[in-house]
Design an enzyme around this catalytic site. Structure first.
Site, PDB file in Angstrom:
ATOM      1  N   SER B  50       1.283  -1.395  -0.224  1.00 56.13           N
ATOM      2  CA  SER B  50      -0.299  -0.101   0.326  1.00 56.13           C
ATOM      3  C   SER B  50       0.868   1.219   0.358  1.00 56.13           C
ATOM      4  CB  SER B  50      -0.859   0.441   1.004  1.00 56.13           C
ATOM      5  OG  SER B  50       0.299   0.246   2.118  1.00 56.13           O
ATOM      6  N   LYS B  87       1.660   3.511   7.870  1.00 58.07           N
ATOM      7  CA  LYS B  87       0.794   5.093   7.056  1.00 58.07           C
ATOM      8  C   LYS B  87       1.842   6.412   6.520  1.00 58.07           C
ATOM      9  CE  LYS B  87      -2.977   2.981   6.685  1.00 58.07           C
ATOM     10  NZ  LYS B  87      -3.722   1.919   5.745  1.00 58.07           N
TER      11      LYS B  87
END
Lengths: 426, 130
Positions: B50, B87
């Site tokens: 991701s 993240k």
């Protein structure tokens, strides 16, 4: 008095092994968690949730299995290389808060806070606690007092407080807190002293503090007096920032499964011997006496219990692995008996002394000592660079079938490149 | 955690000695340059794709410092739903968000609305094998 010379903090990691397991595994952050000793034998670390379920420290695993199943208690085998690395990080972080520090065990350290003003002690302690938590992820409790014994006692109560900190320096609470600590939980009071004290109506730390000096002197030994004085706030046990070198070195393990054959025992003893030899060489020490011991399971005392040990005094002190293994295996052969199911073996090196520089003796030339010293250095350097047991001697075996079971190990090691923790990118 | 790269100037020990040998300081120790705070820095491996958009790939090695606080567009390790994930941390109008990688923010997690999400550490370097 405006200035107290002695202000000592005991910083202790909460449920240390459990906290290490939680560091990279948030899924167990709020669950009951326990860590088991080698061979998954006994409970050696419990989370608060596990304590509440009634799991006791040191309890054999088979006795708590029912609680574990019914409450989904997460169970781990020891992962000492992880705990060791996290411990080093905690201690390094602590070091910046005081120039004088004594590492007392893998998860606790005494700090000299004498240079901190009394009114700033609490804030300083909060700062220590916050920093350790942020930098290493490990929660701690802190007890501050005028003596080591009092700071241990303060820490014991701090563990039960939400703030995690108790400061007894110039505190009005001191007697109230001491009366909450049972006599057997006082640092330095062992089983025998506990019996004596309780028989004489001394049930808490507060009681002991108020016992007449004369009675203590008459009825206990120097250690008893010391503890009582320390509870009164008179320092008798000083901070030891420099760790003394060990006087003996023991390496022992239980087997993963019972071992019958001498060959397998040989491997285990040789392996322990090599580990111990590496440790003492690191401290530049030599051995005078080797002790080898073996035993079967103590839980089978009725049928076929056997335990024995053998000492060997070395003619010439050494820290040469090859010589030490040779002597250890000779000792093992003397005590080995066929037909038993061995559960544990170990080795003790005692009479340790600084090896100093190379001392030539009558047999130096014959034994090729200088060459052997260089060989040991080469082995140690190789193993330090490429990992333990990269270079070993053949007697230590290769398969090591007897090695301990660690069925529930987290297999994460922050100090090993191949076992690093992982995060998900999702 | 020790990573040493030998820095050779003088390959062969024969003939005229290299005039540069006087200038050799020592081996370059990447630890010194990449790790500012030893006790709070961890090496952690990435699993998943991701974060490809910001150059962090599956199997990469992260250098993570727990002692730092996040700034806008810091790459962070966070604890979401009982799992450690990587993240991007973004600050916008006094609110904090987490996004996956790219600066064109699509998936936003509002940290102010989810106070149970904790920042575990700040990624300071990525080591990517080519």
């Amino acid at each position: 008095m405006l200035y107290n010379k002695n202000k000592i903090a005991l910083v202790d990691c909460n449920s240390f092994y459990v906290s290490c397991e939680r560091l990279f595994n948030p899924s167990i952050a709020k669950k009951p968690v326990i860590v088991l000793s080698s061979n998954d034998g006994c409970v050696i670390s419990r989370s608060t949730e596990a304590k509440i379920l009634g799991i006791k420290m040191g309890e054999p695993y088979f006795k708590v299995k029912k609680i574990v199943k019914e409450n989904d208690v997460r169970t781990f085998s020891t992962n000492f290389s992880l705990y060791g690395d996290i411990s080093r990080r905690v201690m390094k972080t602590l070091k910046q808060f005081s120039p004088q520090m004594e590492i007392y065990s893998i998860d606790e350290a005494f700090l000299d806070l004498s240079s901190i003003k009394d009114e700033d002690l609490l804030e300083h302690a909060y700062n220590i606690r916050e920093t350790i938590l942020k930098w290493t992820g490990i929660p701690t409790s802190i007890g501050i007092a005028k003596t080591k014994t009092l700071s241990k006692t303060a820490n014991y109560i701090a563990k039960k407080e939400k703030s995690g900190i108790i400061n007894l320096v110039n505190s009005k609470q001191i007697d109230e807190i001491l009366s909450r600590v049972k006599i057997n939980d006082v640092w330095g009071v062992g089983r025998q002293l506990t019996k004596l004290y309780i028989k004489n109506g001394i049930n808490t730390a507060y009681d002991l503090k108020n016992v007449h000096n004369g009675w203590i002197k008459k009825n206990t030994n120097v250690f008893g007096s010391r503890t009582a004085m320390e509870l009164k706030g008179i320092s008798c046990v000083s901070l030891e920032p420099h760790q003394e070198k060990r006087k003996s070195c023991c390496v022992s393990r239980s087997f993963g499964k019972k071992v019958k054959k001498l060959e397998e025992l040989n491997e285990a003893v040789a392996t322990h011997c090599l580990n111990a030899a590496e440790k003492i060489r690191l401290d530049n020490q030599t051995v005078k006496r080797i002790t080898v011991f073996i035993r079967t399971s103590p839980f089978q005392k009725d049928k076929n219990y056997y335990a024995n040990s053998k000492d060997i005094d070395l003619a010439i002190r050494t820290n040469d692995s090859i010589e030490l293994v040779k002597q250890a295996l000779f000792a093992l052969k003397k005590i080995y008996k066929q037909g038993y199911q061995y559960q544990k073996t170990g080795i003790i090196f005692s009479g340790l002394k600084d090896s100093g520089n190379f001392n030539e003796n009558l047999f130096s030339k014959i034994n090729n000592e200088e060459k052997r010293i260089r060989l040991m250095k080469a082995i140690d350097n190789t193993n330090m660079k490429y990992g333990r047991n990269s270079l070993s001697i053949a007697q230590a075996g290769y398969k090591k079938n007897w090695n301990a079971k660690r069925q529930h190990s987290s297999k994460i090691d922050t100090s090993c490149f191949n076992l690093l923790p992982a995060v998900r990118a999702l | 955690m020790k990573l040493l790269l030998p820095f050779h100037l003088n390959k062969v020990g024969s003939g005229f000695p290299s005039p540069a040998t006087d200038y050799v300081e020592d081996d370059i120790d990447l630890n010194i340059h990449l790790i500012k705070n030893i006790p709070s820095t961890f090496l952690i491996r990435v699993q998943g794709k991701s974060m490809n958009g910001v150059g962090i790939h599956d199997g990469d090695l992260l250098i993570v410092d727990k002692s730092l606080n996040p700034k806008s567009f810091s790459t962070v390790i966070v604890n979401i739903n009982e799992e450690l994930v990587i993240k991007t941390f973004v600050k916008e109008n006094n609110q904090s968000f987490l996004t996956s990688g790219s600066k064109e923010i699509e998936d936003k997690i509002n940290l102010t609305e989810n106070p149970e999400i904790l920042i575990w550490g700040i990624v300071t370097y990525v080591i990517h094998a080519l």
